[in-house]
Design a protein around this motif. Structure first.
Motif, PDB file in Angstrom:
ATOM      1  N   ASN A 210       0.228   5.465  -0.335  1.00  0.00           N
ATOM      2  CA  ASN A 210      -0.797   6.379  -0.394  1.00  0.00           C
ATOM      3  C   ASN A 210      -0.306   7.830  -0.728  1.00  0.00           C
TER       4      ASN A 210
ATOM      5  N   SER B 276      -1.924  11.858  -2.090  1.00  0.00           N
ATOM      6  CA  SER B 276      -3.132  12.888  -2.410  1.00  0.00           C
ATOM      7  C   SER B 276      -2.734  13.639  -3.566  1.00  0.00           C
TER       8      SER B 276
ATOM      9  N   SER C 259      -4.189   5.389  -4.132  1.00  0.00           N
ATOM     10  CA  SER C 259      -3.189   4.310  -3.391  1.00  0.00           C
ATOM     11  C   SER C 259      -2.813   3.447  -4.514  1.00  0.00           C
TER      12      SER C 259
ATOM     13  N   GLN D  70      -7.369  11.217  -2.456  1.00  0.00           N
ATOM     14  CA  GLN D  70      -6.198  10.282  -2.235  1.00  0.00           C
ATOM     15  C   GLN D  70      -6.138   9.146  -2.818  1.00  0.00           C
TER      16      GLN D  70
ATOM     17  N   ASN E 118       0.819  -1.380  -0.083  1.00  0.00           N
ATOM     18  CA  ASN E 118      -0.223   0.103   0.015  1.00  0.00           C
ATOM     19  C   ASN E 118       0.920   1.179   0.158  1.00  0.00           C
TER      20      ASN E 118
ATOM     21  N   ASN F 204       2.378   9.451   1.577  1.00  0.00           N
ATOM     22  CA  ASN F 204       1.630  10.245   2.145  1.00  0.00           C
ATOM     23  C   ASN F 204       1.988  11.894   1.478  1.00  0.00           C
TER      24      ASN F 204
END
Length: 234
Positions: free
Chosen positions: A114, A116, A128, A126, A112, A190
């Protein structure tokens, strides 16, 4: 700024491998010359995972990093990995396996990733992906590309550093070919990209649609709130 400090900052910003965080899902495969001896150490040959409630699905396996920073592997038990790079965790696990296997090899992948993308793009929000080495253009593509009202010369990247506990905000020009050499070319976990709308296009749109100005203001507020939420959840 000295050349030494510049080189150090560029080195830290470049893609050198992500640090493992709480909630990350890791695929870990163990191999060695003796294939039978390896089986007990791999999830896809075991009946259960370390967290049945968070299983990634039959055959895919996966180790979720607990809030305390641990994964639990068959035979080896709990292993602390919070804040480690994949390379460091790989070496740690291989060292533990030497008590059971001859010349063990470990491969680790982050399932994963992630980030945005907000602002003037086709599908903001967002995103992924299972590709942990994603560049700026790939990120924009996953967000539906920039809209016709986007200012490609003014794209902001917001990155939070857990080491310094500070945000870094940089401006990127997607029309400049040298962007592929930027220390920010590869995203980190992030990251937030904000594509600014072109001011001239915005003025023209507001002339025909007064509600658009309010929408953009709300979007800017949403961007700030999302940045705060991501920081608090890390």
């Amino acid at each position: 700024m000295s050349n030494h400090n510049f080189d150090q900052e560029v080195s830290q910003a470049r893609y050198t491998g992500l640090k493992i965080k709480e909630g990350d899902n890791l695929s870990i495969s163990v191999s060695a010359f003796d294939e039978m001896a390896v089986k007990p150490f791999n999830l896809n040959t075991m009946a259960s995972t370390n967290d049945p409630e968070k299983s990634t699905g039959a055959g895919s396996g996966g180790y979720f990093v607990s809030p305390e920073g641990y994964i639990t592997m068959p035979v080896l038990g709990r292993i602390y990995c919070l804040g480690m790079t994949k390379k460091a965790l790989k070496e740690d696990i291989e060292e533990r396996l030497k008590a059971y296997l001859i010349d063990p090899m470990v491969d680790i992948k982050l399932n994963n990733f992630n980030f945005s993308v907000l602002g003037a793009v086709g599908s903001p929000g967002q995103k992924s992906t299972n590709n942990e080495k994603i560049n700026l253009f790939q990120a924009i593509a996953l967000a539906g590309d920039m809209s016709t009202s986007a200012d490609r010369t003014k794209v902001k990247l917001l990155r939070y550093s857990e080491e310094s506990q500070k945000d870094t905000l940089v401006s990127l020009d997607f029309s400049d070919a040298s962007i592929v050499k930027s220390p920010y070319y590869y995203l980190q976990q992030n990251d937030i990209l904000y594509v600014e709308p072109d001011k001239n296009a915005q003025i023209a749109a507001n002339t025909t649609n007064p509600n658009r100005a309010l929408f953009l203001q709300l979007l800017a507020v949403g961007f700030s709130v999302l940045a705060l939420i991501i920081r608090l959840t890390n």
